[in-house]
Scaffold this motif. Structure first.
Motif, mmCIF file in Angstrom:
data_model
loop_
_atom_site.group_PDB
_atom_site.id
_atom_site.type_symbol
_atom_site.label_atom_id
_atom_site.label_comp_id
_atom_site.label_asym_id
_atom_site.label_seq_id
_atom_site.Cartn_x
_atom_site.Cartn_y
_atom_site.Cartn_z
ATOM 1 N N LEU A 433 -5.084 -10.264 -16.264
ATOM 2 C CA LEU A 433 -4.773 -9.640 -15.746
ATOM 3 C C LEU A 433 -5.044 -9.907 -14.060
ATOM 4 C CD1 LEU A 433 -4.981 -6.471 -15.633
ATOM 5 C CD2 LEU A 433 -7.540 -6.567 -15.319
ATOM 6 N N CYS A 434 -4.463 -9.157 -13.173
ATOM 7 C CA CYS A 434 -4.858 -9.933 -11.560
ATOM 8 C C CYS A 434 -5.892 -9.877 -10.576
ATOM 9 C CB CYS A 434 -3.561 -8.734 -11.094
ATOM 10 S SG CYS A 434 -3.817 -8.931 -9.473
ATOM 11 N N PRO A 435 -6.594 -11.198 -11.046
ATOM 12 C CA PRO A 435 -7.464 -11.184 -10.112
ATOM 13 C C PRO A 435 -7.730 -10.765 -8.791
ATOM 14 C CG PRO A 435 -6.471 -12.812 -10.317
ATOM 15 C CD PRO A 435 -5.346 -12.740 -10.814
ATOM 16 N N GLY A 436 -6.684 -10.131 -8.433
ATOM 17 C CA GLY A 436 -6.574 -9.566 -6.785
ATOM 18 C C GLY A 436 -6.741 -8.411 -6.618
ATOM 19 N N LYS A 437 -7.037 -7.816 -7.824
ATOM 20 C CA LYS A 437 -6.381 -6.085 -7.756
ATOM 21 C C LYS A 437 -7.436 -5.272 -6.801
ATOM 22 C CE LYS A 437 -7.728 -2.658 -11.710
ATOM 23 N NZ LYS A 437 -7.517 -1.852 -12.430
ATOM 24 N N GLU A 438 -8.753 -5.341 -6.777
ATOM 25 C CA GLU A 438 -9.643 -4.850 -6.319
ATOM 26 C C GLU A 438 -9.153 -4.801 -4.496
ATOM 27 O OE1 GLU A 438 -11.982 -1.585 -6.029
ATOM 28 O OE2 GLU A 438 -11.631 -2.591 -8.181
ATOM 29 N N LEU A 439 -8.969 -6.031 -4.187
ATOM 30 C CA LEU A 439 -8.508 -6.601 -3.258
ATOM 31 C C LEU A 439 -7.161 -5.700 -2.622
ATOM 32 C CD1 LEU A 439 -8.873 -8.312 -0.815
ATOM 33 C CD2 LEU A 439 -7.244 -10.440 -1.409
ATOM 34 N N GLY A 440 -6.483 -5.504 -3.389
ATOM 35 C CA GLY A 440 -4.994 -4.986 -2.849
ATOM 36 C C GLY A 440 -4.778 -3.915 -2.750
ATOM 37 N N LEU A 441 -6.008 -3.258 -3.758
ATOM 38 C CA LEU A 441 -6.478 -1.545 -4.126
ATOM 39 C C LEU A 441 -7.570 -1.737 -2.129
ATOM 40 C CD1 LEU A 441 -6.900 -1.103 -7.239
ATOM 41 C CD2 LEU A 441 -5.336 0.151 -5.920
ATOM 42 N N VAL A 442 -7.969 -2.397 -2.288
ATOM 43 C CA VAL A 442 -10.027 -2.164 -0.791
ATOM 44 C C VAL A 442 -7.931 -1.972 0.777
ATOM 45 C CG1 VAL A 442 -10.825 -3.190 0.600
ATOM 46 C CG2 VAL A 442 -10.916 -2.686 -1.849
ATOM 47 N N GLN A 443 -7.578 -2.723 0.524
ATOM 48 C CA GLN A 443 -6.730 -3.216 1.396
ATOM 49 C C GLN A 443 -5.319 -2.000 1.623
ATOM 50 O OE1 GLN A 443 -5.078 -7.122 0.624
ATOM 51 N NE2 GLN A 443 -4.689 -7.387 2.969
ATOM 52 N N ILE A 444 -4.899 -1.307 0.626
ATOM 53 C CA ILE A 444 -3.935 -0.166 0.771
ATOM 54 C C ILE A 444 -5.352 0.719 1.011
ATOM 55 C CG2 ILE A 444 -2.523 1.656 -0.717
ATOM 56 C CD1 ILE A 444 -1.858 -1.530 -2.471
ATOM 57 N N SER A 445 -6.021 1.062 0.886
ATOM 58 C CA SER A 445 -6.879 2.119 0.626
ATOM 59 C C SER A 445 -7.492 2.630 2.239
ATOM 60 C CB SER A 445 -8.013 2.267 0.109
ATOM 61 O OG SER A 445 -7.469 2.866 -1.230
ATOM 62 N N LEU A 446 -7.826 1.528 2.968
ATOM 63 C CA LEU A 446 -8.379 0.803 4.516
ATOM 64 C C LEU A 446 -6.620 1.676 5.096
ATOM 65 C CD1 LEU A 446 -9.937 -2.364 4.152
ATOM 66 C CD2 LEU A 446 -10.536 0.359 4.053
ATOM 67 N N PHE A 447 -5.748 0.864 4.982
ATOM 68 C CA PHE A 447 -4.582 1.011 5.930
ATOM 69 C C PHE A 447 -4.231 3.136 5.178
ATOM 70 C CE2 PHE A 447 0.033 2.864 5.441
ATOM 71 C CZ PHE A 447 0.266 2.353 6.618
ATOM 72 N N LEU A 448 -4.354 3.460 5.008
ATOM 73 C CA LEU A 448 -4.072 4.511 4.615
ATOM 74 C C LEU A 448 -4.665 5.636 5.076
ATOM 75 C CD1 LEU A 448 -2.786 5.463 0.957
ATOM 76 C CD2 LEU A 448 -1.459 5.436 2.706
ATOM 77 N N HIS A 449 -6.153 5.192 4.963
ATOM 78 C CA HIS A 449 -7.226 5.789 6.081
ATOM 79 C C HIS A 449 -7.694 6.536 7.340
ATOM 80 C CE1 HIS A 449 -11.146 6.408 7.977
ATOM 81 N NE2 HIS A 449 -11.478 7.591 6.816
ATOM 82 N N TYR A 450 -6.947 5.004 8.190
ATOM 83 C CA TYR A 450 -7.164 4.861 9.848
ATOM 84 C C TYR A 450 -5.581 5.272 9.743
ATOM 85 C CZ TYR A 450 -11.130 2.594 9.191
ATOM 86 O OH TYR A 450 -12.619 1.626 9.381
ATOM 87 N N PHE A 451 -4.461 5.079 8.888
ATOM 88 C CA PHE A 451 -3.761 5.236 9.357
ATOM 89 C C PHE A 451 -3.426 7.282 9.344
ATOM 90 C CE2 PHE A 451 0.875 6.721 8.259
ATOM 91 C CZ PHE A 451 1.788 6.321 9.322
ATOM 92 N N LEU A 452 -3.451 7.670 8.492
ATOM 93 C CA LEU A 452 -3.889 8.848 8.023
ATOM 94 C C LEU A 452 -4.618 10.106 9.324
ATOM 95 C CD1 LEU A 452 -2.682 8.964 5.988
ATOM 96 C CD2 LEU A 452 -3.097 10.476 4.722
#
Length: 484
Positions: A433-452
């Motif tokens: 199971l990807c050890p960086g799963k949460e890290l990736g979800l955080v990065q994409i979430s922050l991107f979507l929040h600030y972009f939108l």
């Protein structure tokens, strides 16, 4: 007359020779083992790799219709059994070590390094995975990395809209790739600009292209460029390690990036006479850092790019996201610009958008395993030394779990049981199971929040998307952006 006929004779002989080889390969695939899954091996040396890379999902669906959900082929330099069976795939992912180890293609294995977390197995996999979880796992993201990522992504998105009233045209794919790479570099080494960052970025993009290619070491091939890029990246990272070791103890102790933490653990091990855990060598640390950059780069950049496309085409989902972000802003005072961990965990619809984007785009098509002994599987035998391609793409379009599977519908993920389903494999499974799963979800979430919250946008046109072997816009994904 003989001279006029010789090209025809040559073509005829070539046709006979090719027919012989094709027939030989088909017979070989059936005769090597009585219980070998049915299928074809394709051309000598290259097998069916060219058709696989060119037609991807269509090629595999054609083979499944002809041979069933378990069939043989010859892909990326190796005889391979392709599994499109959900239960078999789950069994393989949950049973590593029972005659199965990682089996990535030669090009990927050599370019990413022998100590890459996706390549190692057994006891050392546990060591490398443990080291990775200590620097990118959920606890590290929550307690240490989140503020750094929030600050970086806010800064990265500050000038997308341009200075003029007419807005600016940007390639969101290129921007997302820059963001994914630079944020990873910031996390692993504390740098994001400067000569080293520029050189690492140029070499890393060559490395990525080389990982999915035939291992043909000739001038001009993607494989050769990938190997050369790896050598340059090793040189740069090795220099960075030497520089860190020469720095003062206070600098080493105060460093918050991944490299500082890994080197600090190394120092603590040397001082602790009771320490029994293995110490990572420089080569292993370098491969671990390359793993962090590589594994996050494609997932984060592609998911961010495709989410922008899907949200543009689905105004209801876009409005729901804006509503979620408005609620976060309502709870905060004007002086509180940064998001908190609590803000992130409240973004339930954002998480749904990300998972639906990853499902529909299918950023990860599957994983590869290699047999260390003959493996019995569904009434067949996979010989020792063969690859098994655990092809998970089709499970993303299972209409029983995902009604109207080709429709972008984030609301389906409101039912959190989908994430816990035994066939949910977007982040791997079992001990992989990807050890960086949460890290990736955080990065994409922050991107979507600030972009939108900062911009509105429209499609600039001419944006072709291909979905295999990588999801990407070959000529970029161009959008016109205005500040809100």
């Amino acid at each position: 007359m003989a001279l006029l006929l010789s090209p025809g004779v040559a073509l005829g002989l070539l046709w006979v020779l090719c027919s012989f080889f094709l027939r030989w390969n088909e017979l070989r695939s059936h005769q090597r083992r009585v219980l070998l899954p049915p299928g074809t091996m394709g051309w000598p040396v290259v097998g069916e790799t060219i058709e696989f890379l060119r037609r991807g999902p269509d090629f595999l669906k054609k083979q499944r219709a002809r041979y069933g959900s378990l069939f043989t082929s010859h892909l990326l330099g190796s005889p391979t059994v392709v599994s499109m069976d959900l239960e078999v795939n789950r069994w393989i992912l949950m049973n590593e070590g029972r005659g199965l180890v990682p089996g990535y293609p030669q090009a990927m294995a050599e370019i990413l390094g022998e100590w890459n977390v996706a390549a190692v197995h057994g006891a050392f996999h546990r060591v490398v995975r443990g080291a990775l979880l200590s620097v990118v796992g959920p606890a590290a993201v929550r307690e240490r990395l989140f503020p750094t990522l929030d600050e970086f992504i806010r800064s990265h998105l500050c000038d997308w809209g341009g200075s003029g009233g007419g807005g600016a045209t940007v390639d969101v794919q290129e921007k997302a790739r820059e963001m994914a790479f630079s944020s990873a570099l910031k996390l692993i080494a504390g740098i994001e600009t400067g000569e080293m960052a520029t050189e690492l970025k140029a070499e890393f993009f060559k490395l990525v292209r080389g990982t999915l290619s035939l291992a043909v070491d000739l001038p001009g091939t993607a494989y050769r460029r990938g190997l050369q890029a790896r050598k340059r990246i090793i040189r740069l990272l090795r220099g960075l390690i030497v520089e860190r070791r020469r720095s003062s103890p206070s600098v080493m102790k105060g460093g918050r990036d991944m490299l500082s933490l890994l080197l600090r653990e190394e120092g603590e091990e040397e001082q602790d006479v009771h320490q029994t855990g293995p110490k990572l060598t420089d080569e292993q640390i370098i491969d671990l850092l390359i793993s962090v950059i590589y594994s996050g780069f494609e997932t984060v950049s592609t998911a961010a790019t495709m989410a922008v496309k899907y949200l543009h085409d689905n105004t209801s989902a876009l409005q729901e996201l804006r509503k979620e972000y408005s609620e976060i802003s309502r709870r905060k005072s004007p002086a509180e610009g940064a998001l908190t961990w609590g803000d992130y965990t409240s973004m339930e619809f954002t998480r749904a958008v990300i998972l639906e984007t990853m499902r529909l785009a299918t950023i990860v098509n599957g994983v590869l395993r290699k047999t260390t002994e003959d493996i019995a599987m569904n009434g067949f035998v996979v010989p020792k030394g063969w690859r098994i391609y655990v092809y998970t793409r089709e499970s993303n379009y299972d209409s029983l779990r995902y009604p109207a599977p080709l429709r972008f519908d984030p609301w389906r993920w409101k039912d959190r049981s989908l994430e816990n389903h035994q066939h949910f494999m977007m982040f791997g499974g079992g001990g992989r199971l990807c050890p960086g799963k949460e890290l990736g979800l955080v990065q994409i979430s922050l991107f979507l929040h600030y972009f939108l919250t900062r911009y509105r946008w429209e499609d600039a046109g001419g944006n072709e998307i291909v979905q295999f072997p990588r999801v990407e816009a070959p000529r970029g994904l161009h959008i016109r952006v205005w500040p809100n």
